[in-house]
Each structure stands twice: as structure tokens, then as C-alpha cells.
Design an enzyme around this catalytic site. Structure first.
Site, PDB file in Angstrom:
ATOM      1  N   CYS A 186      -2.711  -8.509   0.643  1.00  0.00           N
ATOM      2  CA  CYS A 186      -1.911  -8.659   1.865  1.00  0.00           C
ATOM      3  C   CYS A 186      -2.524  -7.876   3.017  1.00  0.00           C
ATOM      4  CB  CYS A 186      -0.481  -8.192   1.640  1.00  0.00           C
ATOM      5  SG  CYS A 186       0.410  -9.170   0.434  1.00  0.00           S
ATOM      6  N   ASN A 188       0.832  -1.200   0.000  1.00  0.00           N
ATOM      7  CA  ASN A 188       0.000   0.000   0.000  1.00  0.00           C
ATOM      8  C   ASN A 188       0.868   1.253   0.000  1.00  0.00           C
ATOM      9  OD1 ASN A 188       0.020   1.220   2.923  1.00  0.00           O
ATOM     10  ND2 ASN A 188      -0.107  -1.003   3.180  1.00  0.00           N
TER      11      ASN A 188
END
Length: 125
Positions: free
Chosen positions: A100, A45
């Protein structure tokens, strides 16, 4: 880490699976950053990437920035005082939630909703 050590036995690698950010500065403290020769990351991210980049800039550490989001991938070499840092450019907004994050570090209500949808599909569809 095992494959990298097979290529270079002198390499010291510690693979870590922990959320990276202000809330884990007890794990990734000043001593941690100061003791590193270079940082290699594979984050899912933009927020975590920007955080690691800011720490590498602050501590003047080389960074091999890499990560994926779905089918998209990113790799950037950041060298202190020689190249742009990761934070100098801007990624487009994330359109989906990284897998994830959903599996290991859900931290927003959207993550729990997506996780529950995925689980519902696995169990009932």
C-alpha cells in the site's frame, strides 16, 4: 464501509484513503479526533500505527488496530484506561516495504527504488 452499514444501518462510517501522520494534521486535526466515537484502522506501516495510537491515547478513543505486512497480520483492541495501547509493545522492524505504501504513499527513496524495480519487471521481464 458498505458491508458494515449493511450489518448495522445506524453505523456512520467514512472510509478514508489518506496518509496518516504529522504531515496530514490539517486533515486529521483535533476536531476530527474529538468527533470520533472509536477508531478502526487498517494501516500498512508501524509509523502510521504508532501515530494513530498516540492520537487515540491523547483523545481517549477506543482503537481497533489492524493491519498487514505481506503474509503477517495484526489485530489489537485498545480501550482507554483498560488495556495496553499499541505503542506499549514493540513490533519487530519491517523487513519489506508494504505494498500500500508503494502504490499510494511512497515517501522515502527506498519506496521509489522498489516501485521502479516493480514497474521494470512488469514491463520488461
Amino acid at each position: 464501509a458498505r458491508a458494515a452499514k449493511a450489518m448495522n444501518g445506524d453505523l456512520q462510517v467514512k472510509a478514508m484513503e489518506a496518509r496518516v501522520g504529522v504531515d496530514t494534521e490539517d486533515v486529521f486535526d483535533d476536531e476530527f479526533w474529538s468527533s470520533q466515537d472509536a477508531i478502526v484502522n487498517a494501516l500498512d506501516n508501524v509509523q502510521a500505527r504508532l501515530y494513530v495510537d498516540s492520537r487515540c491515547v491523547w483523545f481517549a478513543k477506543p482503537l481497533l488496530e489492524s493491519g498487514t505486512l505481506g503474509t503477517k497480520a495484526n489485530v489489537q483492541v485498545v480501550l482507554p484506561h483498560l488495556t495496553q495501547s499499541y505503542g506499549d509493545s514493540q513490533d519487530p522492524p519491517e523487513e519489506s516495504i508494504p505494498l500500500c505504501t508503494l502504490k499510494h504513499f511512497p515517501h522515502a527513496i527506498e519506496h521509489t527504488i522498489e516501485w521502479s524495480r516493480d514497474l521494470f519487471e512488469q514491463l520488461f521481464v
